[in-house]
Write a protein that holds these residues in place. Structure first.
Motif, PDB file in Angstrom:
ATOM      1  N   ASN A  45      33.504  25.053  -3.680  1.00  0.00           N
ATOM      2  CA  ASN A  45      33.905  23.505  -3.467  1.00  0.00           C
ATOM      3  C   ASN A  45      33.766  23.086  -2.243  1.00  0.00           C
ATOM      4  O   ASN A  45      33.213  22.070  -1.840  1.00  0.00           O
ATOM      5  CB  ASN A  45      35.363  23.308  -3.872  1.00  0.00           C
ATOM      6  CG  ASN A  45      35.535  23.326  -5.441  1.00  0.00           C
ATOM      7  OD1 ASN A  45      34.578  22.825  -6.255  1.00  0.00           O
ATOM      8  ND2 ASN A  45      36.835  23.715  -5.797  1.00  0.00           N
ATOM      9  N   SER A  46      33.869  23.953  -1.236  1.00  0.00           N
ATOM     10  CA  SER A  46      33.727  23.607   0.410  1.00  0.00           C
ATOM     11  C   SER A  46      32.364  23.475   0.587  1.00  0.00           C
ATOM     12  O   SER A  46      32.008  22.462   1.211  1.00  0.00           O
ATOM     13  CB  SER A  46      34.320  24.579   1.025  1.00  0.00           C
ATOM     14  OG  SER A  46      33.773  25.856   0.892  1.00  0.00           O
ATOM     15  N   VAL A  47      31.415  24.363   0.195  1.00  0.00           N
ATOM     16  CA  VAL A  47      29.996  24.153   0.411  1.00  0.00           C
ATOM     17  C   VAL A  47      29.512  22.898  -0.391  1.00  0.00           C
ATOM     18  O   VAL A  47      28.712  22.224   0.464  1.00  0.00           O
ATOM     19  CB  VAL A  47      29.143  25.646   0.092  1.00  0.00           C
ATOM     20  CG1 VAL A  47      27.812  25.335  -0.007  1.00  0.00           C
ATOM     21  CG2 VAL A  47      29.746  26.644   0.770  1.00  0.00           C
ATOM     22  N   HIS A  48      29.759  22.890  -1.654  1.00  0.00           N
ATOM     23  CA  HIS A  48      29.238  21.671  -2.267  1.00  0.00           C
ATOM     24  C   HIS A  48      29.556  20.243  -1.445  1.00  0.00           C
ATOM     25  O   HIS A  48      28.841  19.553  -1.274  1.00  0.00           O
ATOM     26  CB  HIS A  48      29.977  21.800  -3.598  1.00  0.00           C
ATOM     27  CG  HIS A  48      29.052  20.572  -4.522  1.00  0.00           C
ATOM     28  ND1 HIS A  48      29.884  19.128  -4.706  1.00  0.00           N
ATOM     29  CD2 HIS A  48      28.091  20.349  -5.226  1.00  0.00           C
ATOM     30  CE1 HIS A  48      29.309  18.527  -5.436  1.00  0.00           C
ATOM     31  NE2 HIS A  48      28.215  19.295  -5.837  1.00  0.00           N
ATOM     32  N   CYS A  49      30.737  20.305  -0.976  1.00  0.00           N
ATOM     33  CA  CYS A  49      31.410  19.128  -0.253  1.00  0.00           C
ATOM     34  C   CYS A  49      30.212  18.813   0.923  1.00  0.00           C
ATOM     35  O   CYS A  49      30.120  17.789   1.370  1.00  0.00           O
ATOM     36  CB  CYS A  49      32.769  19.169   0.175  1.00  0.00           C
ATOM     37  SG  CYS A  49      34.010  18.833  -1.235  1.00  0.00           S
ATOM     38  N   VAL A  50      30.132  20.129   1.619  1.00  0.00           N
ATOM     39  CA  VAL A  50      29.502  20.032   2.807  1.00  0.00           C
ATOM     40  C   VAL A  50      27.888  19.379   2.476  1.00  0.00           C
ATOM     41  O   VAL A  50      27.495  18.518   3.170  1.00  0.00           O
ATOM     42  CB  VAL A  50      29.250  21.327   3.650  1.00  0.00           C
ATOM     43  CG1 VAL A  50      28.176  21.421   4.547  1.00  0.00           C
ATOM     44  CG2 VAL A  50      30.786  21.822   4.313  1.00  0.00           C
ATOM     45  N   GLN A  51      27.589  19.972   1.327  1.00  0.00           N
ATOM     46  CA  GLN A  51      25.989  19.531   1.006  1.00  0.00           C
ATOM     47  C   GLN A  51      26.087  18.155   0.684  1.00  0.00           C
ATOM     48  O   GLN A  51      25.275  17.295   0.938  1.00  0.00           O
ATOM     49  CB  GLN A  51      25.632  20.458  -0.146  1.00  0.00           C
ATOM     50  CG  GLN A  51      25.317  21.819   0.370  1.00  0.00           C
ATOM     51  CD  GLN A  51      25.433  22.723  -0.941  1.00  0.00           C
ATOM     52  OE1 GLN A  51      25.884  22.574  -1.988  1.00  0.00           O
ATOM     53  NE2 GLN A  51      24.672  23.965  -0.811  1.00  0.00           N
ATOM     54  N   THR A  52      27.068  17.512  -0.173  1.00  0.00           N
ATOM     55  CA  THR A  52      27.212  16.340  -0.435  1.00  0.00           C
ATOM     56  C   THR A  52      27.200  15.361   0.859  1.00  0.00           C
ATOM     57  O   THR A  52      26.583  14.203   0.768  1.00  0.00           O
ATOM     58  CB  THR A  52      28.246  15.956  -1.644  1.00  0.00           C
ATOM     59  OG1 THR A  52      28.162  16.953  -2.595  1.00  0.00           O
ATOM     60  CG2 THR A  52      28.519  14.526  -1.871  1.00  0.00           C
ATOM     61  N   LEU A  53      28.209  15.634   1.447  1.00  0.00           N
ATOM     62  CA  LEU A  53      28.449  14.714   2.813  1.00  0.00           C
ATOM     63  C   LEU A  53      27.182  14.628   3.638  1.00  0.00           C
ATOM     64  O   LEU A  53      26.904  13.815   4.109  1.00  0.00           O
ATOM     65  CB  LEU A  53      29.791  15.281   3.521  1.00  0.00           C
ATOM     66  CG  LEU A  53      31.093  15.125   2.939  1.00  0.00           C
ATOM     67  CD1 LEU A  53      32.298  15.963   3.686  1.00  0.00           C
ATOM     68  CD2 LEU A  53      31.321  13.770   2.681  1.00  0.00           C
ATOM     69  N   ASP A  72      24.346  22.728  -4.655  1.00  0.00           N
ATOM     70  CA  ASP A  72      24.556  23.822  -5.526  1.00  0.00           C
ATOM     71  C   ASP A  72      25.876  24.667  -5.133  1.00  0.00           C
ATOM     72  O   ASP A  72      26.249  25.619  -5.871  1.00  0.00           O
ATOM     73  CB  ASP A  72      23.396  24.677  -5.888  1.00  0.00           C
ATOM     74  CG  ASP A  72      22.979  25.382  -4.381  1.00  0.00           C
ATOM     75  OD1 ASP A  72      23.678  25.193  -3.349  1.00  0.00           O
ATOM     76  OD2 ASP A  72      21.924  25.830  -4.112  1.00  0.00           O
ATOM     77  N   GLY A  73      26.329  24.235  -4.266  1.00  0.00           N
ATOM     78  CA  GLY A  73      27.676  25.036  -3.565  1.00  0.00           C
ATOM     79  C   GLY A  73      27.389  26.278  -3.159  1.00  0.00           C
ATOM     80  O   GLY A  73      28.436  27.117  -2.743  1.00  0.00           O
ATOM     81  N   LEU A  74      26.262  26.727  -3.038  1.00  0.00           N
ATOM     82  CA  LEU A  74      25.820  27.753  -2.229  1.00  0.00           C
ATOM     83  C   LEU A  74      25.409  27.723  -0.874  1.00  0.00           C
ATOM     84  O   LEU A  74      24.420  27.055  -0.542  1.00  0.00           O
ATOM     85  CB  LEU A  74      24.705  28.694  -2.958  1.00  0.00           C
ATOM     86  CG  LEU A  74      24.650  28.888  -4.568  1.00  0.00           C
ATOM     87  CD1 LEU A  74      23.397  29.226  -5.034  1.00  0.00           C
ATOM     88  CD2 LEU A  74      25.880  29.736  -4.580  1.00  0.00           C
ATOM     89  N   TRP A  75      26.061  28.621   0.267  1.00  0.00           N
ATOM     90  CA  TRP A  75      25.675  28.692   1.485  1.00  0.00           C
ATOM     91  C   TRP A  75      24.500  29.362   1.655  1.00  0.00           C
ATOM     92  O   TRP A  75      24.110  30.604   1.219  1.00  0.00           O
ATOM     93  CB  TRP A  75      26.889  29.298   2.298  1.00  0.00           C
ATOM     94  CG  TRP A  75      26.578  29.085   3.850  1.00  0.00           C
ATOM     95  CD1 TRP A  75      26.046  30.170   4.591  1.00  0.00           C
ATOM     96  CD2 TRP A  75      26.800  28.129   4.562  1.00  0.00           C
ATOM     97  NE1 TRP A  75      25.891  29.671   5.944  1.00  0.00           N
ATOM     98  CE2 TRP A  75      26.256  28.460   5.966  1.00  0.00           C
ATOM     99  CE3 TRP A  75      26.997  26.817   4.309  1.00  0.00           C
ATOM    100  CZ2 TRP A  75      26.425  27.495   6.820  1.00  0.00           C
ATOM    101  CZ3 TRP A  75      27.276  25.688   5.653  1.00  0.00           C
ATOM    102  CH2 TRP A  75      26.812  26.461   6.663  1.00  0.00           C
ATOM    103  N   GLY A  76      23.619  28.719   2.184  1.00  0.00           N
ATOM    104  CA  GLY A  76      22.129  29.348   2.524  1.00  0.00           C
ATOM    105  C   GLY A  76      21.446  28.866   3.945  1.00  0.00           C
ATOM    106  O   GLY A  76      21.933  27.945   4.326  1.00  0.00           O
TER     107      GLY A  76
END
Length: 127
Positions: A45-53, A72-76
């Motif tokens: 959820n946190s990574v997905h939010c970062v990606q969306t924002l 995709d909610g994956l940190w990379g």
């Protein structure tokens, strides 16, 4: 007569909606959310939010629709790279932002400012 009843029903519906909105608590960001980045827990959820924002920011503010990342909610490396780019741009006007590729409270404050409320719980902020 029909118009009067319709107007009354419409007025009642609008008043009910306004009252509901007035009673709703203001959205709160999270002062306890974990940092996001290399070496941190990085929930989906946190990574997905970062990606969306970030994608919203790239599209609406930076004007560069080609620099988006997969939500995709994956940190990379791509997400980290876009976080770093976001931080570099923001640091030009906000000295509290350090381009380190980690979403901490300073970066989180800028990310959630007037953005998606569902993400408030997952992005670290001071408020």
């Amino acid at each position: 007569m029909k118009r009067t009843k319709l107007a009354l029903k419409t007025t009642l519906a609008l008043a009910t909606a306004a009252a509901t909105l007035a009673l709703a608590a203001p959205a709160q960001a999270s002062t306890t959310a974990s940092y996001i980045g290399d070496g941190y827990p990085n929930s989906y959820n946190s990574v997905h939010c970062v990606q969306t924002l970030l994608n919203d920011w790239v599209t609406n503010v930076a004007g560069n629709s080609g620099a988006r990342v997969a939500e995709d909610g994956l940190w990379g490396p791509q997400t980290k790279g876009l976080v770093t780019y976001f931080q570099q741009v923001q640091s030009q006007t906000n000295p509290s932002i350090v381009p380190d590729g980690i979403v901490g409270k300073n970066t989180g404050n800028v990310m959630v400012y007037s953005h998606s409320q569902p993400c408030y719980a997952y992005i670290p902020t001071y408020f």
